[in-house]
Design an enzyme around this catalytic site. Structure first.
Site, PDB file in Angstrom:
ATOM      1  N   THR A 183       0.846  -1.192   0.000  1.00 33.59           N
ATOM      2  CA  THR A 183       0.000   0.000   0.000  1.00 33.59           C
ATOM      3  C   THR A 183       0.885   1.246   0.000  1.00 33.59           C
ATOM      4  O   THR A 183       1.971   1.232   0.584  1.00 33.59           O
ATOM      5  CB  THR A 183      -0.858  -0.029   1.280  1.00 33.59           C
ATOM      6  OG1 THR A 183      -1.711  -1.159   1.208  1.00 33.59           O
ATOM      7  CG2 THR A 183      -1.679   1.234   1.458  1.00 33.59           C
ATOM      8  N   ARG A 211     -14.275  -7.434  -0.975  1.00 39.08           N
ATOM      9  CA  ARG A 211     -13.614  -7.040   0.282  1.00 39.08           C
ATOM     10  C   ARG A 211     -13.102  -5.599   0.175  1.00 39.08           C
ATOM     11  O   ARG A 211     -12.522  -5.193  -0.826  1.00 39.08           O
ATOM     12  CB  ARG A 211     -12.438  -7.976   0.554  1.00 39.08           C
ATOM     13  CG  ARG A 211     -11.653  -7.654   1.839  1.00 39.08           C
ATOM     14  CD  ARG A 211     -10.392  -6.859   1.560  1.00 39.08           C
ATOM     15  NE  ARG A 211      -9.549  -6.720   2.748  1.00 39.08           N
ATOM     16  CZ  ARG A 211      -8.456  -5.971   2.788  1.00 39.08           C
ATOM     17  NH1 ARG A 211      -8.060  -5.300   1.731  1.00 39.08           N
ATOM     18  NH2 ARG A 211      -7.762  -5.877   3.888  1.00 39.08           N
ATOM     19  N   GLY A 237      -5.369  -4.672   6.842  1.00 36.99           N
ATOM     20  CA  GLY A 237      -6.469  -3.712   6.775  1.00 36.99           C
ATOM     21  C   GLY A 237      -7.578  -3.966   7.775  1.00 36.99           C
ATOM     22  O   GLY A 237      -8.129  -3.023   8.367  1.00 36.99           O
TER      23      GLY A 237
END
Ligand code: GLY
Ligand code: GLY
Length: 310
Positions: A183, A211, A237
């Site tokens: 990320t 998701r 996450g």
């Protein structure tokens, strides 16, 4: 597992502007770290140009994240990971500390710059978060061109997906001595004293179709408030959503940025046994980061200094 939060910080807050970017928390292989740090440096440098020219923190974090979205090394935009159906589904959000305006997109199909669409959600709708098909229709109506998904899927992303499917697992993109970055995110403070944060990701490899992770969720993946500071997170996450990690870090900024980053990521490890990392900027421009993973590539720039690392 790393059990301590590794922390660092820069800037005394005396600088007029500052920016810090991350390329994902995980376990990047030693032979790949250099390329990832370079990617972060390029992004920090582009964001710094915006700030040096008197631009806003909001523009700077968007620009920095766009650079990382275009870099196929990172799990955001081009190079994003694949879901259980073998598709790209992108999550991103951006927040302005000046007035707490925020925008996000989640489960977005292939577009080159999800962060730019998140910004448009913030500026052109009364909403904060648009999902999937609706987000895609909004983007097209706003003049964004859908990308050819095949051109955004890298060989590495497909290999990681095939490996995860063979093992029937859902995997953090940058886990297990990876050659890829994770990320991406940026935090900045501009010369006018405003802070902003932005985060963008493909999420987890072989994630269930539909998701949504923390990255598009205000308070989990991204948070910015001129009264507290700004934060962008990376890592597991679901755990980040459960501890509202970005807001937790900003709320803690009454101490030092470094202590706040460390305490927030340590809280997540203690309460959820999951790892990750985060970057923060304090209202005075001081920068901090912490991670409980083995690596998190980053690069920082202020009007007086620059640094990068892993
Ligand atoms: N789970 C993907 C990341 O934050 O790196
Ligand atoms: N932190 C990114 C994700 O889990 O999707």
């Amino acid at each position: 597992m790393v059990t301590q939060a590794d922390v660092a910080s820069w800037g005394t807050g005396a600088s007029s502007w500052s920016i810090l970017v991350h390329g994902g928390a995980g376990d990047v292989r030693a032979d790949s770290v250099g390329a990832h740090v370079k990617g972060c440096e390029r992004a920090a440098s582009e964001g710094a140009k915006v700030l040096a020219a008197g631009g806003s923190a909001l523009d700077a974090v968007q620009r920095a994240v766009e650079v990382l979205e275009s870099d196929p090394l990172f799990n955001a935009g081009t190079g994003a990971c694949l879901d259980s159906d073998g598709h790209i589904a992108l999550d991103a959000s951006i927040m302005d500390g000046k007035d707490l305006r925020a925008g996000g997109v989640c489960a977005l199909p292939a577009f080159e710059h999800p962060i730019a669409i998140a910004r448009r959600v913030m500026e052109a709708t009364p909403h904060v978060l648009l999902a999937a098909e609706g987000a895609s229709r909004f983007a097209v109506a706003q003049g964004f061109t859908p990308a050819d998904e095949a051109t955004m899927i890298t060989e590495l992303a497909r290999k990681k997906w095939e490996a995860a499917r063979a093992k029937n697992t859902i995997e953090g993109w940058a886990g297990g001595a990876s050659t890829s970055g994770g990320t991406v995110g940026a935090v900045a403070r501009d010369a006018s004293g405003h802070v902003a944060a932005a985060t963008s990701t493909g999420g987890m490899v072989n994630k269930l179709a539909g998701r949504v992770g923390d990255s598009p969720i205000v308070g989990a993946g991204t948070y910015a408030d001129d009264e507290g500071g700004a934060c962008s997170t990376t890592g597991h996450g679901e755990a980040m959503i459960r501890v509202c990690l970005a807001k937790t870090a900003v709320d803690g900024m009454r101490t030092t940025p470094e202590a706040s980053a460390r305490d927030a990521i340590a809280l997540m490890l203690r309460r959820t046994a999951q790892t990750g990392g985060l970057i923060v900027v304090a209202p005075d421009g001081a920068l901090g980061l912490a991670r409980t993973t083995r690596t998190m590539t980053w690069a920082a720039r202020t009007d007086a200094e620059q640094a990068s690392g892993c």
